[in-house]
Design a protein around this motif. Structure first.
Motif, mmCIF file in Angstrom:
data_model
loop_
_atom_site.group_PDB
_atom_site.id
_atom_site.type_symbol
_atom_site.label_atom_id
_atom_site.label_comp_id
_atom_site.label_asym_id
_atom_site.label_seq_id
_atom_site.Cartn_x
_atom_site.Cartn_y
_atom_site.Cartn_z
ATOM 1 N N LEU A 171 0.906 -1.238 0.109
ATOM 2 C CA LEU A 171 -0.035 0.009 0.056
ATOM 3 C C LEU A 171 0.731 1.247 0.161
ATOM 4 C CD1 LEU A 171 -2.704 1.510 0.336
ATOM 5 C CD2 LEU A 171 -2.602 1.217 2.706
ATOM 6 N N LYS A 172 0.659 2.024 -1.093
ATOM 7 C CA LYS A 172 1.762 3.236 -1.116
ATOM 8 C C LYS A 172 0.922 4.221 -0.765
ATOM 9 C CE LYS A 172 4.020 1.230 -5.125
ATOM 10 N NZ LYS A 172 4.381 1.470 -6.588
ATOM 11 N N LEU A 173 1.477 5.239 0.050
ATOM 12 C CA LEU A 173 1.127 6.568 0.363
ATOM 13 C C LEU A 173 2.029 7.536 -0.370
ATOM 14 C CD1 LEU A 173 0.928 5.927 4.299
ATOM 15 C CD2 LEU A 173 -0.950 5.653 2.573
ATOM 16 N N HIS B 84 -2.646 4.001 7.808
ATOM 17 C CA HIS B 84 -2.146 2.912 6.975
ATOM 18 C C HIS B 84 -3.144 1.689 7.236
ATOM 19 C CE1 HIS B 84 0.326 -0.232 5.360
ATOM 20 N NE2 HIS B 84 0.738 0.630 4.582
ATOM 21 N N LYS B 85 -3.170 1.326 8.799
ATOM 22 C CA LYS B 85 -3.801 0.424 9.055
ATOM 23 C C LYS B 85 -5.446 0.547 8.618
ATOM 24 C CE LYS B 85 -5.141 -2.304 13.345
ATOM 25 N NZ LYS B 85 -5.004 -2.419 14.734
ATOM 26 N N ALA B 86 -5.942 1.763 8.950
ATOM 27 C CA ALA B 86 -7.214 1.844 8.641
ATOM 28 C C ALA B 86 -7.770 1.796 7.063
ATOM 29 C CB ALA B 86 -7.774 3.213 9.024
ATOM 30 N N VAL B 87 -6.886 1.945 6.298
ATOM 31 C CA VAL B 87 -7.176 1.954 4.920
ATOM 32 C C VAL B 87 -6.570 0.741 4.197
ATOM 33 C CG1 VAL B 87 -6.943 4.298 4.588
ATOM 34 C CG2 VAL B 87 -4.974 3.294 4.128
ATOM 35 N N TRP B 88 -5.793 -0.062 4.901
ATOM 36 C CA TRP B 88 -5.311 -1.327 4.379
ATOM 37 C C TRP B 88 -6.438 -2.212 3.529
ATOM 38 C CZ3 TRP B 88 -0.864 -3.364 3.063
ATOM 39 C CH2 TRP B 88 -0.866 -4.994 3.012
ATOM 40 N N PRO B 89 -7.592 -2.417 4.294
ATOM 41 C CA PRO B 89 -8.477 -3.318 3.644
ATOM 42 C C PRO B 89 -8.776 -2.810 2.131
ATOM 43 C CG PRO B 89 -9.214 -2.714 5.904
ATOM 44 C CD PRO B 89 -8.130 -1.929 5.531
ATOM 45 N N TYR B 90 -8.654 -1.734 1.754
ATOM 46 C CA TYR B 90 -9.081 -0.941 0.606
ATOM 47 C C TYR B 90 -7.962 -0.797 -0.317
ATOM 48 C CZ TYR B 90 -12.696 0.415 3.704
ATOM 49 O OH TYR B 90 -14.111 0.510 4.468
ATOM 50 N N LEU C 74 -11.951 6.586 12.235
ATOM 51 C CA LEU C 74 -11.925 6.639 10.710
ATOM 52 C C LEU C 74 -12.429 5.359 9.818
ATOM 53 C CD1 LEU C 74 -10.629 7.815 8.102
ATOM 54 C CD2 LEU C 74 -8.349 6.988 8.814
ATOM 55 N N SER C 75 -12.245 4.317 10.454
ATOM 56 C CA SER C 75 -12.613 2.795 9.745
ATOM 57 C C SER C 75 -14.170 3.151 9.696
ATOM 58 C CB SER C 75 -12.448 1.722 10.653
ATOM 59 O OG SER C 75 -11.176 1.465 10.868
ATOM 60 N N ASN C 76 -15.042 3.480 10.605
ATOM 61 C CA ASN C 76 -16.298 3.543 10.392
ATOM 62 C C ASN C 76 -16.748 4.677 9.252
ATOM 63 O OD1 ASN C 76 -16.939 1.602 12.392
ATOM 64 N ND2 ASN C 76 -17.246 3.025 14.007
ATOM 65 N N TRP C 77 -15.865 5.814 9.493
ATOM 66 C CA TRP C 77 -16.175 6.684 8.393
ATOM 67 C C TRP C 77 -15.942 6.234 7.036
ATOM 68 C CZ3 TRP C 77 -13.082 9.560 5.101
ATOM 69 C CH2 TRP C 77 -13.628 10.822 4.258
ATOM 70 N N LEU C 78 -15.159 5.525 6.769
ATOM 71 C CA LEU C 78 -14.681 4.851 5.461
ATOM 72 C C LEU C 78 -15.702 4.034 5.067
ATOM 73 C CD1 LEU C 78 -10.991 3.965 5.793
ATOM 74 C CD2 LEU C 78 -11.770 5.874 4.379
ATOM 75 N N LYS D 295 -6.716 -2.951 -2.512
ATOM 76 C CA LYS D 295 -6.649 -3.477 -3.930
ATOM 77 C C LYS D 295 -7.878 -2.794 -4.782
ATOM 78 C CE LYS D 295 -5.619 -8.085 -2.374
ATOM 79 N NZ LYS D 295 -5.902 -9.712 -2.396
ATOM 80 N N ASN D 296 -8.469 -1.551 -4.176
ATOM 81 C CA ASN D 296 -9.290 -1.016 -4.897
ATOM 82 C C ASN D 296 -8.428 -0.021 -5.814
ATOM 83 O OD1 ASN D 296 -11.466 1.031 -5.955
ATOM 84 N ND2 ASN D 296 -12.575 0.559 -4.218
ATOM 85 N N LYS D 297 -8.536 -0.251 -7.142
ATOM 86 C CA LYS D 297 -7.858 0.310 -8.170
ATOM 87 C C LYS D 297 -8.393 1.903 -8.319
ATOM 88 C CE LYS D 297 -5.283 -3.125 -9.120
ATOM 89 N NZ LYS D 297 -4.072 -3.060 -8.724
ATOM 90 N N SER D 298 -9.489 2.321 -7.903
ATOM 91 C CA SER D 298 -9.921 3.643 -8.078
ATOM 92 C C SER D 298 -9.647 4.356 -6.767
ATOM 93 C CB SER D 298 -11.518 3.558 -7.999
ATOM 94 O OG SER D 298 -12.277 2.814 -6.752
ATOM 95 N N LEU D 299 -8.832 3.998 -5.889
ATOM 96 C CA LEU D 299 -8.629 4.794 -4.913
ATOM 97 C C LEU D 299 -7.069 5.204 -4.631
ATOM 98 C CD1 LEU D 299 -10.761 3.129 -1.939
ATOM 99 C CD2 LEU D 299 -11.001 4.952 -3.202
ATOM 100 N N LEU D 300 -6.625 6.401 -4.464
ATOM 101 C CA LEU D 300 -5.138 6.882 -4.088
ATOM 102 C C LEU D 300 -5.192 7.306 -2.757
ATOM 103 C CD1 LEU D 300 -2.656 6.852 -5.760
ATOM 104 C CD2 LEU D 300 -3.147 9.198 -6.132
#
Length: 794
Positions: free
Chosen positions: A564-566, A605-611, A768-772, A613-618
């Motif tokens: 996961l690149k930031l 990083h931990k909160a967005v980790w599940p996403y 953050l996780s709930n907001w996502l 593989k979503n190619k539409s997200l940066l």
């Protein structure tokens, strides 16, 4: 006693009266009698958004939506509402509208809605302008795509539920009036009825209207946010090749007019404007396989000699068309405004050189079309020569022959071929094992009976050039042609020929180069050098950019996951991460400072980790100490995008926004649709009764007065948690509940030196996780802007 017929009539009248009395607009909007105007407006917006056919897929959504609009129309009219409150029935005019099928209630006729602060009305008469030019997939593939090789097509994708489509209707009608006469065809695609074609053209339901230009079967999408006649014409102009028309002056005019050996006529246009007119571009595009175009601007020093040479009027636009003679135009035309149809007629009549070369099968089909009837047969006299200067004298002699003897082109066409380039074609015309070399400077008479079969006769005497042979050659040729044309006797031989070699066809390397040039032109039109660097920066940015230290700051290295690149949001990457995002893509950015970086980055990083593989997200982060001016301008644009119904416009003082209070904020940026969503530990959008707060409330809290600075509801961005009217720009859905914010502090100060205490950095990302989850469900608050502000170097 009443008759049976009378009883039936009374029954139906009673049913009708009961139905009319039972229809209650208050019930439709879920209101009680005596509701205020603001209550009616709020209830209408809520129900309209809920039942809008674009959002609600229920099969009854359309009829329910129309019913909601009818109820609002009645209750928003004081006179009609008063009559209904007094008598309990709808007035006669509404009854007529409800029961008259021509009004189209519940169908595609006239219906009213109020959305985003705009009141709009769709009528069949308005949609007729689009329906008149509507095409299908079959029409596109069989007609438009092939014709686009020589004529551009502007296509408009629309829907009857599209508010903006009706808004740009005057622009479309103006384009039809302006572009059709200058060689640009226009067509429309109904999104709901031709979904496959709409998708092929790049149209999407939520992004209508959609405009594309089709040229050479290539689809170019109009991407400008502004719909105007000027912008669309600029877009069309940008799609033409840059070298379609050559700029001509005194220095390069001779070279231009002498280039006819490429087998194309020369068209020289003179105009008063520096910019080449669009009709000239469409004309050059249509005839690019037959003519080369040049443009000279009048009344400037660089073209003075050229204008004087050909006696060009200084106050008129002119066209000169040249064949082989560069000093004498074959056709000329001068007018104050050269009509496209007239220009086309002139070129169509003179699109071949006086002695054209058979350089392709298309040229043969045009000059010598098949004719099966022996009575109406069309002949073609072909001179066989070599591609060398020595044979130019023979070709020039044949040109003089055509000028001296005015044979009708409908009966016989004169041309020549290069022996070494059309060997297969000539070999089919030979007998007795003769070599093609023996046919040099000979003339063959051809009659094409169909596409493959033809009859032919060779002239026995060669067409020899030179002064001594001139008289005998032309005398023999004239006598032979007169004899052949004056009799219906068949020609001597018959054969089957192959297609001519296309001498103008590009090789594989040329085709690749042409495609690269075309791609470069498209990129050059839409992307600047700085934006290209920005895109490259985003692609090449790895997670180690997080390790970059601000000058003089020492930080402990962190271990990261390469899956996961930031990316850091800064001036170099801003365009790539925001402005150039493709439709459907979003960038999620964490706001932090030097002190909070080590704490917040791992949590984010931990909160967005599940996403990941979503190619539409940066995913990325921004140092708020450097990006605070941009963030402040972003908030200001959100405020300005709201229509204030009362009071003056409200502007946020960027100096009042404190960077330390923004630490831990996460913003989701939709670059294409220009809106953003915000997460913050103190954001009140998740309070059960505050899901649709007015943006004006945010403005008031962002610019707090001294007596309200300690108002606890002023936390984060100053949102109020009391019941206010829904915003025209708010979402329909409300978020989940969160804890009470009674102990929160305002985001900014009132300029009196008071500052809020930021929440503990360690806990700011706990929600953050709930907001996502709510973000991807579409239930978070969206803040729309008109454009993305410049990031700058801060």
């Amino acid at each position: 006693m009443f008759s049976f017929k009378t009883l039936v009539t009374i029954f139906f009248i009673s049913v009708f009266v009961i139905a009319v009395r039972c229809w209650d607009p208050y019930d439709v909007l879920g209101l009680k009698r005596g509701a205020s105007t603001s209550d009616i407006r709020r209830a209408y917006k809520q129900h309209a958004r809920e039942w809008h056919p674009d959002k609600n897929k229920n099969e009854n959504a359309e009829s329910k939506f129309v019913e909601i609009n009818k109820a609002y129309e009645l209750l928003s009219d004081p006179a009609r509402r008063k009559l209904f409150d007094q008598k309990g029935v709808v007035d006669d005019s509404l009854n007529r509208n409800m029961n008259n099928p021509n009004t189209g209630f519940g169908d595609r006729g006239s219906f009213f809605s109020e959305h985003g602060g705009f009141r709009f009305q769709f009528k069949m008469s308005e949609m007729t302008a689009f329906h008149q030019h509507r095409i299908t997939m079959r029409g596109y593939e069989n007609l438009i795509s092939p014709q686009s090789q020589n004529q551009p097509y502007l296509i408009f994708v629309y829907s009857e539920w599209c508010l903006m489509c009706v808004h740009v209707l005057p622009m479309w009608q103006r384009l039809v009036e302006d572009l059709n006469p200058i060689g640009i065809n226009l067509a429309t695609v109904h999104f709901d009825q031709e979904t496959e074609l709409a998708h092929k053209l790049g149209g999407k339901r939520g992004e209508l209207p959609h405009i594309v230009l089709v040229m050479e079967s290539r689809i170019s999408c109009y991407k400008d946010d502004e719909f105007s006649t000027v912008k669309v014409i600029e877009f069309i102009r940008s799609r033409f090749s840059r070298n379609l028309i050559t700029a001509i002056n005194d220095q390069n005019s001779e070279q231009f007019l002498s280039g006819w050996k490429d087998n194309k006529v020369r068209v020289l246009l003179f105009g008063k404007l520096e910019l080449v007119r669009l009709r000239y571009l469409t004309l050059a595009f249509k005839y690019r396989s037959h003519a080369v175009f040049g443009y000279a601007q009048l009344n400037i020093e660089a073209t003075q000699t050229l204008s004087e040479k050909f006696d060009i009027p200084s106050k008129l636009d002119s066209l000169l068309l040249f064949h082989e003679d560069r000093d004498k135009p074959a056709a000329r035309l001068s007018m104050a405004d050269l009509p496209y149809s007239t220009l086309k007629d002139v070129i169509e009549t003179n699109k071949y050189l006086q002695l054209p070369r058979l350089s392709s099968q298309n040229m043969l089909d045009s000059l010598c079309p098949p004719e099966s009837s022996n009575v109406r047969r069309r002949l073609c006299a072909i001179l066989v020569t070599d591609d060398r200067e020595e044979d130019e004298e023979a070709r020039e002699q044949l040109r003089q022959f055509t000028r001296q003897f005015k044979f009708s082109r409908d009966r016989i066409a004169f041309s020549y071929v290069f022996r070494e380039k059309q060997t297969e074609f000539l070999r089919a015309l030979l007998e007795d094992g003769k070599s093609p070399t023996e046919t040099s400077t000979h003339v063959v008479i051809v009659w094409r009976q169909d596409i493959r079969r033809l009859s032919y006769s060779w002239l026995l005497q060669p067409f020899v050039s030179g002064v001594d042979n001139w008289n005998s050659s032309i005398e023999y040729l004239h006598r032979t042609l007169t004899k052949i044309m004056g009799t219906a006797q068949p020609l001597a031989h018959q054969t089957v020929v192959k297609e001519l070699v296309d001498e103008h066809a590009q090789g594989i390397f040329g085709r690749i180069t042409a495609r690269l040039v075309t791609a470069a032109e498209v990129l050059g039109d839409h992307i600047t050098r700085q934006e290209l660097l920005a895109v490259g920066s985003v692609v090449g940015t790895e997670e180690e950019t997080i390790q970059k230290k601000n000058k003089g700051v020492i930080q402990t290295p962190r271990q990261t996951k390469t899956e996961l690149k930031l990316h850091e949001l800064r001036s170099e990457t801003y365009n790539g991460m925001v402005r150039l995002l493709k439709p459907g893509c979003r960038t999620i950015v964490l706001l932090l400072n030097n002190q909070s970086m080590d704490i917040l980055i791992p949590k984010f990083h931990k909160a967005v980790w599940p996403y990941r593989k979503n190619k539409s997200l940066l995913f990325g982060w921004m140092n708020i100490d450097r990006g605070l001016p941009w963030y402040s301008r972003l908030l200001n644009l959100a405020l300005k995008n709201v229509e204030e119904e009362e009071g003056p416009d409200i502007t946020l003082d960027s100096n009042l926004v404190k960077s330390k209070n923004c630490v831990g904020t996460v913003i989701s940026l939709n670059g294409h649709r220009r809106y953003f969503c915000i997460y913050h530990a103190r954001h009140p959008e998740c309070i059960s009764d505050s899901g649709g707060k007015r943006m004006q409330s945010m403005a008031r809290r962002l610019t707090k007065s001294s007596h309200s600075i300690n108002d606890p509801s002023g936390a984060f961005m100053g949102f109020d948690d009391t019941s206010l009217e829904d915003s025209d720009n708010s979402d329909v859905e409300k978020g989940d509940c969160m804890k009470s914010l009674d102990d929160e502090q305002p985001l900014i100060t009132n300029g009196l030196g008071l500052q809020s205490q930021p929440a503990s950095t360690e806990f700011v990302l706990d929600g953050l996780s709930n907001w996502l989850d709510r973000l991807f469900e579409g239930t978070t608050q969206r803040y729309s802007i008109n454009y993305w502000p410049d990031f700058g170097n801060f």
